[in-house]
Design a protein around this motif. Structure first.
Motif, mmCIF file in Angstrom:
data_model
loop_
_atom_site.group_PDB
_atom_site.id
_atom_site.type_symbol
_atom_site.label_atom_id
_atom_site.label_comp_id
_atom_site.label_asym_id
_atom_site.label_seq_id
_atom_site.Cartn_x
_atom_site.Cartn_y
_atom_site.Cartn_z
ATOM 1 N N SER A 28 0.991 -1.195 0.024
ATOM 2 C CA SER A 28 0.083 -0.076 -0.072
ATOM 3 C C SER A 28 0.858 1.392 -0.004
ATOM 4 O O SER A 28 1.814 1.211 0.812
ATOM 5 C CB SER A 28 -1.052 0.137 1.233
ATOM 6 O OG SER A 28 -1.730 -0.935 1.248
ATOM 7 N N VAL A 29 0.624 2.156 -0.949
ATOM 8 C CA VAL A 29 1.268 3.581 -0.993
ATOM 9 C C VAL A 29 0.402 4.560 -0.820
ATOM 10 O O VAL A 29 -0.582 4.386 -1.868
ATOM 11 C CB VAL A 29 2.117 3.528 -2.471
ATOM 12 C CG1 VAL A 29 2.851 5.001 -2.455
ATOM 13 C CG2 VAL A 29 3.094 2.534 -2.332
ATOM 14 N N SER A 30 0.165 5.365 -0.082
ATOM 15 C CA SER A 30 -0.847 6.315 0.213
ATOM 16 C C SER A 30 -0.831 7.471 -0.918
ATOM 17 O O SER A 30 0.292 7.701 -1.505
ATOM 18 C CB SER A 30 -0.910 7.119 1.485
ATOM 19 O OG SER A 30 0.309 7.911 1.361
ATOM 20 N N ALA A 31 -1.978 8.049 -1.504
ATOM 21 C CA ALA A 31 -2.121 9.022 -2.321
ATOM 22 C C ALA A 31 -1.244 9.989 -1.815
ATOM 23 O O ALA A 31 -0.536 10.616 -2.864
ATOM 24 C CB ALA A 31 -3.510 9.275 -2.326
ATOM 25 N N GLU A 32 -0.986 10.491 -0.698
ATOM 26 C CA GLU A 32 -0.271 11.670 -0.256
ATOM 27 C C GLU A 32 1.171 11.379 -0.519
ATOM 28 O O GLU A 32 1.982 12.313 -0.923
ATOM 29 C CB GLU A 32 -0.477 11.759 1.353
ATOM 30 C CG GLU A 32 0.222 13.167 1.832
ATOM 31 C CD GLU A 32 -0.298 14.322 1.177
ATOM 32 O OE1 GLU A 32 0.426 15.593 1.107
ATOM 33 O OE2 GLU A 32 -1.309 14.399 0.543
ATOM 34 N N ASP A 33 1.783 9.952 -0.264
ATOM 35 C CA ASP A 33 3.062 9.583 -0.642
ATOM 36 C C ASP A 33 3.514 9.791 -1.895
ATOM 37 O O ASP A 33 4.357 10.060 -2.380
ATOM 38 C CB ASP A 33 3.325 8.199 0.134
ATOM 39 C CG ASP A 33 3.418 8.461 1.448
ATOM 40 O OD1 ASP A 33 3.807 9.550 2.277
ATOM 41 O OD2 ASP A 33 3.275 7.361 2.319
ATOM 42 N N ARG A 34 2.410 8.967 -2.765
ATOM 43 C CA ARG A 34 2.419 9.215 -4.286
ATOM 44 C C ARG A 34 2.660 10.823 -4.763
ATOM 45 O O ARG A 34 3.506 10.889 -5.450
ATOM 46 C CB ARG A 34 1.336 8.386 -4.857
ATOM 47 C CG ARG A 34 1.516 6.934 -4.797
ATOM 48 C CD ARG A 34 0.505 6.424 -5.763
ATOM 49 N NE ARG A 34 0.232 4.859 -5.502
ATOM 50 C CZ ARG A 34 1.254 3.988 -5.875
ATOM 51 N NH1 ARG A 34 2.256 4.521 -6.853
ATOM 52 N NH2 ARG A 34 1.021 2.696 -5.733
ATOM 53 N N TRP A 35 1.972 11.320 -4.064
ATOM 54 C CA TRP A 35 1.774 12.876 -4.538
ATOM 55 C C TRP A 35 3.447 13.560 -4.259
ATOM 56 O O TRP A 35 3.860 14.360 -4.948
ATOM 57 C CB TRP A 35 0.794 13.627 -3.914
ATOM 58 C CG TRP A 35 0.645 15.163 -4.291
ATOM 59 C CD1 TRP A 35 -0.054 15.405 -5.438
ATOM 60 C CD2 TRP A 35 1.218 16.182 -3.929
ATOM 61 N NE1 TRP A 35 0.063 17.115 -5.414
ATOM 62 C CE2 TRP A 35 0.848 17.269 -4.410
ATOM 63 C CE3 TRP A 35 1.838 16.428 -2.601
ATOM 64 C CZ2 TRP A 35 1.249 18.486 -4.063
ATOM 65 C CZ3 TRP A 35 2.274 17.637 -2.338
ATOM 66 C CH2 TRP A 35 2.043 18.725 -2.775
ATOM 67 N N ASP A 43 12.895 5.420 1.323
ATOM 68 C CA ASP A 43 11.593 4.984 1.820
ATOM 69 C C ASP A 43 11.796 3.683 2.353
ATOM 70 O O ASP A 43 12.822 2.830 1.764
ATOM 71 C CB ASP A 43 10.492 4.980 0.620
ATOM 72 C CG ASP A 43 9.993 6.299 0.270
ATOM 73 O OD1 ASP A 43 10.297 7.396 0.908
ATOM 74 O OD2 ASP A 43 9.212 6.563 -0.875
ATOM 75 N N TRP A 56 3.106 -2.061 3.680
ATOM 76 C CA TRP A 56 2.803 -0.530 3.243
ATOM 77 C C TRP A 56 4.304 0.124 3.307
ATOM 78 O O TRP A 56 5.236 -0.275 4.030
ATOM 79 C CB TRP A 56 1.815 0.093 4.181
ATOM 80 C CG TRP A 56 2.318 0.364 5.595
ATOM 81 C CD1 TRP A 56 3.018 0.990 6.335
ATOM 82 C CD2 TRP A 56 2.110 -0.857 6.551
ATOM 83 N NE1 TRP A 56 3.326 0.953 7.614
ATOM 84 C CE2 TRP A 56 2.939 -0.401 7.855
ATOM 85 C CE3 TRP A 56 1.696 -2.075 6.562
ATOM 86 C CZ2 TRP A 56 2.841 -1.193 9.051
ATOM 87 C CZ3 TRP A 56 1.525 -2.808 7.827
ATOM 88 C CH2 TRP A 56 2.367 -2.582 8.739
#
Length: 71
Positions: A28-35, A43, A56
């Motif tokens: 899992s990669v949060s949308a915030e981290d991708r942004w 990481d 994650w």
């Protein structure tokens, strides 16, 4: 809205460095981290010690601020 509270972790975390070419299909990669440009060097990939399929991404800055290796 319910108020956030601070909690201290009582367990040991299991993490490994993210590496270019890692298959992220089960991570899992949060949308915030991708942004913010993740996954990227520094990481870490964390996993649930009781369920190794539950993984994650932990951003480098959060990892540096909150974790230290047990030796």
């Amino acid at each position: 809205m319910t108020e956030f509270k601070q909690y201290r972790r009582r367990q040991i975390a299991e993490l490994r460095p993210w590496q270019p070419g890692d298959d992220l299909s089960g991570i899992s990669v949060s949308a915030e981290d991708r942004w913010a440009g993740s996954p990227k060097a520094g990481d870490m990939v964390a996993r649930n010690p009781k369920n190794h399929k539950d993984q994650w991404l932990v951003a480098a800055a959060y990892f540096a601020d909150n974790f230290e290796e047990i030796i």
